[in-house]
Design a protein around this motif. Structure first.
Motif, PDB file in Angstrom:
ATOM      1  N   SER A 226       0.746  -1.265   0.021  1.00  0.00           N
ATOM      2  CA  SER A 226      -0.224  -0.162   0.013  1.00  0.00           C
ATOM      3  C   SER A 226       0.523   1.036  -0.002  1.00  0.00           C
ATOM      4  N   ASP A 227       0.451   2.631  -0.457  1.00  0.00           N
ATOM      5  CA  ASP A 227       0.509   3.361  -0.108  1.00  0.00           C
ATOM      6  C   ASP A 227       0.948   4.170   1.109  1.00  0.00           C
ATOM      7  N   PHE A 228       0.413   3.594   2.338  1.00  0.00           N
ATOM      8  CA  PHE A 228       0.866   4.287   3.422  1.00  0.00           C
ATOM      9  C   PHE A 228       1.703   3.499   4.345  1.00  0.00           C
ATOM     10  N   GLN A 229       2.323   1.872   3.724  1.00  0.00           N
ATOM     11  CA  GLN A 229       2.700   0.777   4.731  1.00  0.00           C
ATOM     12  C   GLN A 229       3.687  -0.091   3.911  1.00  0.00           C
ATOM     13  N   GLY A 230       3.482   0.410   2.870  1.00  0.00           N
ATOM     14  CA  GLY A 230       4.602  -0.593   2.003  1.00  0.00           C
ATOM     15  C   GLY A 230       4.251  -2.225   1.815  1.00  0.00           C
ATOM     16  N   TRP A 231       5.077  -3.222   1.618  1.00  0.00           N
ATOM     17  CA  TRP A 231       4.525  -4.495   1.988  1.00  0.00           C
ATOM     18  C   TRP A 231       3.789  -4.046   3.189  1.00  0.00           C
ATOM     19  N   GLN A 232       2.616  -5.373   3.624  1.00  0.00           N
ATOM     20  CA  GLN A 232       2.039  -5.412   5.226  1.00  0.00           C
ATOM     21  C   GLN A 232       3.037  -6.861   5.672  1.00  0.00           C
ATOM     22  N   ASN A 233       3.676  -6.099   6.972  1.00  0.00           N
ATOM     23  CA  ASN A 233       4.448  -6.723   6.824  1.00  0.00           C
ATOM     24  C   ASN A 233       4.435  -8.031   8.673  1.00  0.00           C
ATOM     25  N   HIS A 234       2.569  -7.893   9.469  1.00  0.00           N
ATOM     26  CA  HIS A 234       3.100  -7.931  10.759  1.00  0.00           C
ATOM     27  C   HIS A 234       2.229  -9.506  10.249  1.00  0.00           C
ATOM     28  N   GLN A 235       3.512 -11.037  10.837  1.00  0.00           N
ATOM     29  CA  GLN A 235       3.131 -11.818  11.006  1.00  0.00           C
ATOM     30  C   GLN A 235       1.536 -12.549  12.009  1.00  0.00           C
ATOM     31  N   PHE A 236       1.454 -13.499  11.423  1.00  0.00           N
ATOM     32  CA  PHE A 236       0.325 -13.781  11.604  1.00  0.00           C
ATOM     33  C   PHE A 236       0.233 -15.028  13.283  1.00  0.00           C
ATOM     34  N   VAL A 237       0.267 -14.474  14.346  1.00  0.00           N
ATOM     35  CA  VAL A 237       0.083 -15.764  15.370  1.00  0.00           C
ATOM     36  C   VAL A 237      -1.055 -15.175  16.281  1.00  0.00           C
ATOM     37  N   GLY A 238      -2.297 -15.511  15.303  1.00  0.00           N
ATOM     38  CA  GLY A 238      -4.207 -15.970  15.953  1.00  0.00           C
ATOM     39  C   GLY A 238      -4.491 -14.218  16.013  1.00  0.00           C
TER      40      GLY A 238
END
Ligand SMILES: [Zn+2]
Length: 799
Positions: A226-238
């Motif tokens: 996205s324009d506001f954070q580039g690649w979404q980079n939060h891992q999935f932990v539940g």
């Protein structure tokens, strides 16, 4: 890219402390709580404007999927091959793509437990041991098994897996406007969700030996760029759910031939997979005015025993969705009813096992229809052709499909039937979860915020619309996430147990109140108390319209709500969303003077009088929204429009307590010694009472001051003082009123609209609030919702 990431993290950290603790005018009693958010919000640009709308150069990526998969039922394994077409609509040149591998939440290598602290349990079971050792099965390795990643020509692509994410190296740079086609082959063992947790998986029913599969977050999926954070980079932990790119899907799933598949999108080959009789019912259901069973209870019960080894392939298509989920089981009963939403037909459907039949058959599909119609009024018209609710003993949402809970109790013969009973708590819990999960189609499936970053933007906004929808289902529905007085216990917690709503999903301690109830309540207070229904509804609808099928951020919501309503709400975002302070307005003193053109007459001294004023008992309390809905004659509640929705519990006498009107003592204050000049007396035609009230802000959060006057003749009047009264002094306010009648008592916030955490300082003369014991004694049967809800009187009544 890396630098951008670091900045984004720093930024979100700053805002969570800035608004509350770094004051604009420190040490002073003004110039803090009403200051503009300014640099706390991101700088507007050509992608996102200062008005809160998408800018002239707004862009977003797109990814289309063609997936073929097969369910290996004996081994509880899913094998898939997918072809992805990724469109780079950004102005940036990309050298790699990021994919989410959410199933790796369960992998021993990448399991999410590594991020959570835990204590040694007193008792330990098999599932605990498996969780502690990270090994859930001695023979199986859970998580995604990626077997091949290749481009359209079959050339293998390099990839790296980082826990629940996978980076694929592009063979050449992907320029703006270009697209890239690639293929991923994968398989995974399906998790037993009730044992290990997780968004999807299988549930085993030992009595009939069948599984109910829910396939969610199941295939490798493109992250948002996205324009506001580039690649979404939060891992999935539940807990943080997901952020995904919109696109079109075609999915073919091969399952045992006696399974029923319910899925995101529209079925493409029902004639091949249904029996001739079922297909006729499906065609009839297209124009029916009531719920039609496509697969009946009897058919489902017969199939439970069948257990065919042969397979069939179901094909579904869905356009403009940001994810795709499905359920498969031979236990499914399937019903459907079309609903018209602003001139467009939507097939509302449900699927459930016999264990849920007598609840789901009666309510589920009708609740689906009520939900999409009601949300459509408050946001945008429901855009998809299908909306479905599946019973799977949980609560989780995906585009056009969601998984809910609510099972009945067995009959006296130990079996389930069309007449099985349920408690009122189960019924209300089931209605609440269906409305909530179907509602998620709007937030965040269509108005698509990043829920892995901001849980409140999906759960909070959705809980608010859920609340509006429940209140329009039945004026007596026991709503929870909306009325201001229901958030008070949370707002009272010590500071170290609270965090601002503007806190990242994984950092929240109080997940329910912080991400669901507080934002939902905040919007309700804006609607009913601060802005009014007309201004609020217009602005909220505008936010939904602007950001449908796009990726909004918190600032886009805050800015749109102000831009479309003409109300500066920065003080409210600052206090309610960025802060943790509660509202506690204290009525400190009341000064009284009686004026007359003839002579100054005052009551003689102070004294004690007995007044027959009704004491508001908390258990008889209806929130303001319920009262206003009841008074609005244009509103028709769902349970009145369709009499079949009035079940046993609708008629059941709940024995609600009556208002306690036994007289209580009030103390008449000594009159003021202030006098008027001759000139002042001249302008006062008759006898008037002047009241000077002083208020102090003990909680910190500024709120409007709502004053209820009870006059000596028993009549009442309400004055609403806007929040701006606190501008010049955020700690103390003095306000004078002139009343014709003599006042017997004054009460702040009589309808409990501001979430004031201490009602003990809201009255003059001071009124003692009922003790917990009194509240308990007087409470009716509608409080409990998820739990027992007063047992199952339906069972005793219906033999
Ligand atoms: Zn939710």
């Amino acid at each position: 890219m890396k630098q951008l990431t670091a900045l984004a993290i720093l930024f979100s950290f700053c805002i969570s402390v800035a608004a509350q603790d770094i004051k604009n005018n420190p040490g002073s009693n003004h110039g803090n709580r009403f200051e503009q958010l300014g640099t706390i919000l991101p700088t507007p640009n050509e992608y996102r404007t200062a008005s809160g709308a998408p800018g002239p150069k707004y862009w977003q990526q797109r990814c289309d999927y063609d997936i073929v998969c097969e369910l290996d039922e004996p081994n509880r394994r899913l094998m898939g091959k997918e072809t992805l077409t990724y469109y780079n609509n950004s102005p940036d040149v990309l050298s790699y793509l990021w994919i989410q591998l959410d199933e790796n939440e369960h992998s021993t290598v990448n399991n999410s437990g590594y991020q959570t602290s835990n204590m040694m349990p007193i008792r330990i079971n098999e599932a605990d041991i498996q969780r502690f050792t990270g090994k859930m099965d001695k023979d199986k390795e859970y998580g995604d098994n990626i077997t091949r990643v290749a481009d359209a020509a079959g050339k293998l692509l390099k990839y790296t897996i980082n826990k629940t994410m996978m980076r694929i190296e592009l063979p050449q740079l992907l320029k703006p406007g270009q697209q890239f086609i690639f293929k991923i082959d994968w398989n995974y063992y399906i998790i037993e969700k009730n044992k290990y947790g997780g968004r999807g998986g299988f549930e085993f029913f030992p009595e009939d030996g069948n599984d109910l599969f829910t396939m969610t977050q199941w295939f490798p999926r493109l992250c948002v760029y996205s324009d506001f954070q580039g690649w979404q980079n939060h891992q999935f932990v539940g807990s943080g759910e997901f952020a995904l790119t919109f696109g079109n899907y075609k999915v073919a799933m091969t399952v045992p031939a006696d399974h029923v598949v319910m899925s995101t999108g529209q079925g493409q080959n029902y004639q091949q997979v249904l029996t001739p009789a079922q297909f006729v019912r499906w065609q009839k259901a297209q124009t029916s005015t009531d719920v039609t069973e496509i697969v009946t209870l009897d058919e489902a019960v017969a199939r439970e025993k069948q257990k065919l080894k042969e397979k069939k392939t179901w094909i579904f298509k869905a356009d403009m969705v940001r994810d795709f989920a499905w359920g498969s089981s031979r236990k499914f009963i399937w019903d459907a009813m079309p609903a018209m939403v602003e001139g467009k037909k939507v097939m509302c459907m449900s699927a459930y096992g016999k264990e849920a039949y007598s609840l789901y058959r009666k309510f589920s599909t009708k609740a689906v229809a009520h939900t999409i119609k009601t949300y459509s009024k408050f946001t945008i018209p429901y855009p998809y052709p299908v909306a479905q609710s599946l019973e799977a003993a949980n609560g989780m949402e995906y585009p056009m499909i969601c998984f809910n809970f609510g099972r009945t109790e067995k009959d006296a013969n130990g079996m389930y039937s069309a007449n099985s009973t349920y408690s009122e708590g189960t019924k209300n819990g089931m209605l609440g979860v269906v409305i909530h999960e179907v509602g998620h189609n709007f937030f965040p499936m269509i108005i698509n915020s990043d829920e892995r970053q901001w849980t409140w933007m999906d759960e909070g906004l959705n809980s608010f619309c859920e609340y509006l929808t429940e209140e329009l289902w039945d004026n007596k529905f026991p709503v929870s996430k909306g009325p201001a007085y229901k958030i008070v216990d949370y707002m009272k917690l010590p500071k170290d147990q609270l965090e601002p709503i503007m806190t990242n999903s994984e950092n929240i301690i109080q997940f329910g109140p912080n991400a669901y109830s507080k934002p939902s309540t905040g919007l309700n207070i804006l609607r009913e108390t601060i802005m009014g229904r007309d201004l609020f509804d217009y602005a909220f609808k505008e936010y939904a319209r602007r950001w449908a099928f796009k990726h909004p951020t918190p600032a886009d919501l805050f800015r749109t709500m102000e831009d479309a309503s003409g109300e500066d709400l920065d003080w409210y975002w600052r206090g309610w969303f960025y802060g943790t302070e509660p509202c506690d307005i204290s009525l400190d003193t009341v000064k009284w003077a009686v004026l007359s053109t003839e002579s100054v007459s005052r009551p003689a001294g102070g004294g004690v009088t007995k007044m027959p004023v009704a004491k508001p008992l908390l258990n008889t309390f209806d929130d303001i929204s319920k009262i206003r809905n009841r008074e609005d004659k244009k509103i028709v509640f769902a349970t009145d429009a369709d009499e079949s929705l009035k079940d046993f519990y609708w008629r059941y006498d709940r024995g609600l307590a009556k208002v306690d009107d036994t007289p209580f003592e009030i103390t008449t204050p000594a009159p003021s010694t202030d006098t008027l000049t001759e000139a002042e007396r001249f302008f006062i035609a008759g006898k008037k009472n002047m009241y000077e009230l002083t208020f102090s802000n003990k909680g910190g959060l500024v709120m409007p001051i709502i004053i209820e006057w009870t006059f000596k003749d028993g009549t009442k009047e309400i004055d609403r003082i806007p929040v701006q009264v606190w501008r010049k002094n955020e700690n103390k306010v003095v306000k004078t009123f002139m009343k014709d009648k003599e006042v017997a008592s004054v009460k702040l916030d009589p309808l409990r609209e501001t979430a004031d955490i201490n009602e003990g300082n809201n009255s003059w003369p001071a009124i003692t609030t009922p003790s917990k014991f009194q509240l308990f004694k007087g409470s009716g049967g509608r409080g409990a919702r998820g739990a027992g809800g007063g047992g199952n009187p339906m069972q005793k009544e219906i033999k």
